[in-house]
Write an enzyme that holds these catalytic residues in place. Sequence first.
Site, PDB file in Angstrom:
ATOM      1  N   HIS A  10      -1.690 -12.351   2.186  1.00 28.94           N
ATOM      2  CA  HIS A  10      -1.184 -12.306   3.576  1.00 28.94           C
ATOM      3  C   HIS A  10      -1.696 -13.450   4.448  1.00 28.94           C
ATOM      4  O   HIS A  10      -2.416 -13.233   5.419  1.00 28.94           O
ATOM      5  CB  HIS A  10      -1.464 -10.954   4.228  1.00 28.94           C
ATOM      6  CG  HIS A  10      -2.797 -10.317   3.882  1.00 28.94           C
ATOM      7  ND1 HIS A  10      -4.005 -10.951   4.055  1.00 28.94           N
ATOM      8  CD2 HIS A  10      -3.105  -9.094   3.370  1.00 28.94           C
ATOM      9  CE1 HIS A  10      -4.978 -10.151   3.671  1.00 28.94           C
ATOM     10  NE2 HIS A  10      -4.449  -9.015   3.252  1.00 28.94           N
ATOM     11  N   ASP A  46       2.552  -6.586   2.306  1.00 32.02           N
ATOM     12  CA  ASP A  46       1.393  -5.910   2.908  1.00 32.02           C
ATOM     13  C   ASP A  46       1.847  -4.700   3.727  1.00 32.02           C
ATOM     14  O   ASP A  46       1.254  -4.369   4.754  1.00 32.02           O
ATOM     15  CB  ASP A  46       0.540  -6.853   3.762  1.00 32.02           C
ATOM     16  CG  ASP A  46      -0.816  -6.228   4.094  1.00 32.02           C
ATOM     17  OD1 ASP A  46      -1.190  -5.234   3.451  1.00 32.02           O
ATOM     18  OD2 ASP A  46      -1.482  -6.730   5.018  1.00 32.02           O
ATOM     19  N   HIS A 100       0.855  -1.188   0.000  1.00 33.99           N
ATOM     20  CA  HIS A 100       0.000   0.000   0.000  1.00 33.99           C
ATOM     21  C   HIS A 100       0.889   1.236   0.000  1.00 33.99           C
ATOM     22  O   HIS A 100       1.659   1.438   0.939  1.00 33.99           O
ATOM     23  CB  HIS A 100      -0.888   0.016   1.247  1.00 33.99           C
ATOM     24  CG  HIS A 100      -1.721  -1.220   1.387  1.00 33.99           C
ATOM     25  ND1 HIS A 100      -2.998  -1.312   0.890  1.00 33.99           N
ATOM     26  CD2 HIS A 100      -1.454  -2.431   1.934  1.00 33.99           C
ATOM     27  CE1 HIS A 100      -3.483  -2.522   1.135  1.00 33.99           C
ATOM     28  NE2 HIS A 100      -2.560  -3.228   1.771  1.00 33.99           N
ATOM     29  N   LEU A 101       0.789   2.028  -1.054  1.00 36.88           N
ATOM     30  CA  LEU A 101       1.560   3.283  -1.103  1.00 36.88           C
ATOM     31  C   LEU A 101       0.696   4.490  -0.794  1.00 36.88           C
ATOM     32  O   LEU A 101       1.194   5.607  -0.757  1.00 36.88           O
ATOM     33  CB  LEU A 101       2.199   3.473  -2.486  1.00 36.88           C
ATOM     34  CG  LEU A 101       3.336   2.545  -2.877  1.00 36.88           C
ATOM     35  CD1 LEU A 101       3.937   2.987  -4.209  1.00 36.88           C
ATOM     36  CD2 LEU A 101       4.424   2.509  -1.807  1.00 36.88           C
ATOM     37  N   ARG A 102      -0.631   4.243  -0.625  1.00 30.90           N
ATOM     38  CA  ARG A 102      -1.570   5.339  -0.347  1.00 30.90           C
ATOM     39  C   ARG A 102      -1.614   6.334  -1.509  1.00 30.90           C
ATOM     40  O   ARG A 102      -1.163   6.033  -2.607  1.00 30.90           O
ATOM     41  CB  ARG A 102      -1.226   6.059   0.973  1.00 30.90           C
ATOM     42  CG  ARG A 102      -0.979   5.135   2.165  1.00 30.90           C
ATOM     43  CD  ARG A 102      -2.107   4.185   2.426  1.00 30.90           C
ATOM     44  NE  ARG A 102      -1.911   3.447   3.668  1.00 30.90           N
ATOM     45  CZ  ARG A 102      -2.581   2.330   3.956  1.00 30.90           C
ATOM     46  NH1 ARG A 102      -3.431   1.797   3.090  1.00 30.90           N
ATOM     47  NH2 ARG A 102      -2.393   1.714   5.094  1.00 30.90           N
ATOM     48  N   HIS A 130       0.437   3.754   8.347  1.00 30.13           N
ATOM     49  CA  HIS A 130      -0.540   4.669   8.941  1.00 30.13           C
ATOM     50  C   HIS A 130       0.259   5.623   9.822  1.00 30.13           C
ATOM     51  O   HIS A 130       1.134   5.169  10.579  1.00 30.13           O
ATOM     52  CB  HIS A 130      -1.534   3.913   9.827  1.00 30.13           C
ATOM     53  CG  HIS A 130      -2.465   3.016   9.065  1.00 30.13           C
ATOM     54  ND1 HIS A 130      -3.617   3.467   8.453  1.00 30.13           N
ATOM     55  CD2 HIS A 130      -2.404   1.691   8.797  1.00 30.13           C
ATOM     56  CE1 HIS A 130      -4.232   2.449   7.858  1.00 30.13           C
ATOM     57  NE2 HIS A 130      -3.519   1.359   8.043  1.00 30.13           N
ATOM     58  N   HIS A 175      -8.524 -10.650  -0.223  1.00 32.93           N
ATOM     59  CA  HIS A 175      -8.374 -10.483   1.226  1.00 32.93           C
ATOM     60  C   HIS A 175      -9.325 -11.508   1.831  1.00 32.93           C
ATOM     61  O   HIS A 175     -10.528 -11.271   1.921  1.00 32.93           O
ATOM     62  CB  HIS A 175      -8.733  -9.058   1.659  1.00 32.93           C
ATOM     63  CG  HIS A 175      -8.501  -8.839   3.120  1.00 32.93           C
ATOM     64  ND1 HIS A 175      -7.518  -8.016   3.616  1.00 32.93           N
ATOM     65  CD2 HIS A 175      -9.094  -9.396   4.204  1.00 32.93           C
ATOM     66  CE1 HIS A 175      -7.527  -8.055   4.939  1.00 32.93           C
ATOM     67  NE2 HIS A 175      -8.486  -8.896   5.327  1.00 32.93           N
ATOM     68  N   LYS A 198      -8.548  -6.788  -7.021  1.00 28.88           N
ATOM     69  CA  LYS A 198      -8.498  -7.125  -5.595  1.00 28.88           C
ATOM     70  C   LYS A 198      -9.904  -7.198  -5.024  1.00 28.88           C
ATOM     71  O   LYS A 198     -10.694  -6.262  -5.162  1.00 28.88           O
ATOM     72  CB  LYS A 198      -7.678  -6.061  -4.853  1.00 28.88           C
ATOM     73  CG  LYS A 198      -7.574  -6.259  -3.345  1.00 28.88           C
ATOM     74  CD  LYS A 198      -6.664  -7.407  -2.974  1.00 28.88           C
ATOM     75  CE  LYS A 198      -6.646  -7.680  -1.478  1.00 28.88           C
ATOM     76  NZ  LYS A 198      -5.740  -6.821  -0.737  1.00 28.88           N
ATOM     77  N   ASN A 223      -6.760   0.122  -2.478  1.00 27.47           N
ATOM     78  CA  ASN A 223      -7.681   0.666  -1.452  1.00 27.47           C
ATOM     79  C   ASN A 223      -7.282   2.070  -1.024  1.00 27.47           C
ATOM     80  O   ASN A 223      -7.223   2.398   0.156  1.00 27.47           O
ATOM     81  CB  ASN A 223      -7.772  -0.268  -0.237  1.00 27.47           C
ATOM     82  CG  ASN A 223      -6.453  -0.413   0.506  1.00 27.47           C
ATOM     83  OD1 ASN A 223      -5.381  -0.267  -0.089  1.00 27.47           O
ATOM     84  ND2 ASN A 223      -6.509  -0.696   1.795  1.00 27.47           N
TER      85      ASN A 223
HETATM   86  C1  NCD Z   1      -4.175  -2.688   5.060  1.00 26.01           C
HETATM   87  C2  NCD Z   1      -4.222  -1.184   4.904  1.00 26.01           C
HETATM   88  O1  NCD Z   1      -3.971  -0.463   5.876  1.00 26.01           O
HETATM   89  O2  NCD Z   1      -4.501  -0.705   3.794  1.00 26.01           O
HETATM   90  N1  NCD Z   1      -4.280  -3.010   6.455  1.00 26.01           N
HETATM   91  C3  NCD Z   1      -3.894  -4.157   7.060  1.00 26.01           C
HETATM   92  O3  NCD Z   1      -4.179  -4.309   8.240  1.00 26.01           O
HETATM   93  N2  NCD Z   1      -3.240  -5.094   6.418  1.00 26.01           N
HETATM   94  C4  NCD Z   1      -5.258  -3.329   4.235  1.00 26.01           C
HETATM   95  C5  NCD Z   1      -5.136  -4.833   4.142  1.00 26.01           C
HETATM   96  O4  NCD Z   1      -4.322  -5.355   3.371  1.00 26.01           O
HETATM   97  O5  NCD Z   1      -5.866  -5.520   4.857  1.00 26.01           O
HETATM   98 ZN    ZN Z   2      -2.819  -5.170   2.256  1.00 20.01          ZN
END
Ligand code: NCD
Ligand code: ZN
Length: 344
Positions: free
Chosen positions: A177, A250, A19-21, A254, A142, A105, A45
């Site tokens: 994951h 993964d 996730h690179l946001r 945050h 997921h 996804k 996401n």
């Molecule tokens: C991921 C996220 O923060 O985007 N969070 C996580 O707990 N792994 C989303 C995900 O892959 O479930």
């Molecule tokens: Zn993820």
Amino acid sequence: MSQIQDRFTMPMPDDFHAHLRQGAGLSAYVRGHAGQFGRVLLMPNTLPPVSDAARLEAYREEVTRALVALPEAERFEPLFTFKILPGMRGAEVEASARAGAVAGKYYPAGATTNAADGPHSFDEVEEALNAMEAQGLVLCIHGEDPEAPILERECAFLPRVERLLTRHPRLRVVLEHLSDARSVHFVETGPENLAATITAHHLLFTIDDMIGNSMNPHLYCKPVLKFARDRDALRAAVLSGSRKFFFGSDSAPHPREKKECGAAASGVYSSPSALPALVELFDSLGSLDSLIPFMTEHGAAFYGLPRTSRTVTLERGPWKVPKLIDGVVPMCAGRTLEWRVARN
Ligand code: NCD
Ligand code: ZN
């Protein structure tokens, strides 16, 4: 490889789940993978989600702008996905494939960060799944049932995957994951078109590391860390050399204040430290031989991508993982690892 001493060079790993946001964070978070990973499969996401061709193109531009700001040698190749939303049409899937998506996804509604808009069952996205099967796109899942108790969520989802595989025998499916020994068994004994990613944190830690003594919100992720037997089954899957298992970090950053608060967000920011931490782990297990294909071959083969020609060098030597990187507490923060990426 069994003669590894204090320094070795390996093909640059692929990360098949990260996730690179978007927005301000993205330009910082690309640095987590920089100079360590050759290709990174980007999860959709974001806010708003990458759910159609136009959004995918816009996201590609945003990611590319962040990558070109890095020194050339540190840039990785981004691989794109789209989020499968309820009622998605086959034509939308085809357009995303034309825009360069390699996978779609599936997030069950409410299962994790930014997944409130997800489908409630595979039936709601049947047309999209048919189109993906026809287009040769990979389905990343997921695999958690958000209605089940937290430690049972992954296992509770497996029967749905079993039905899906029967209905779509040519669809390539990746369970993302993996966290539970029962899912490891499910993937091992499943058909050829079923594979799985495994993270660094699920290989390194258990639920006791997260909540056994004091509570460490920086290890809180979905699916949550489980027991030593689960961690050991994941390690055994990598050690077995099975081509069904490959690395997906993964990495899910945050900001610290979203983790150290009354309702911690889920996700581990692992990209900065995952590679040296896994080299340290598999060196201690005496099996760097199995780590390297897990990180560099199996995923590329499953996705039908060429093997990377770039390399990365690891050297034995202390590396203290920073306590904070760009406002995020990374995996192994403050710990001194025994291996580091050699920066030339
Ligand atoms: C991921 C996220 O923060 O985007 N969070 C996580 O707990 N792994 C989303 C995900 O892959 O479930
Ligand atoms: Zn993820």
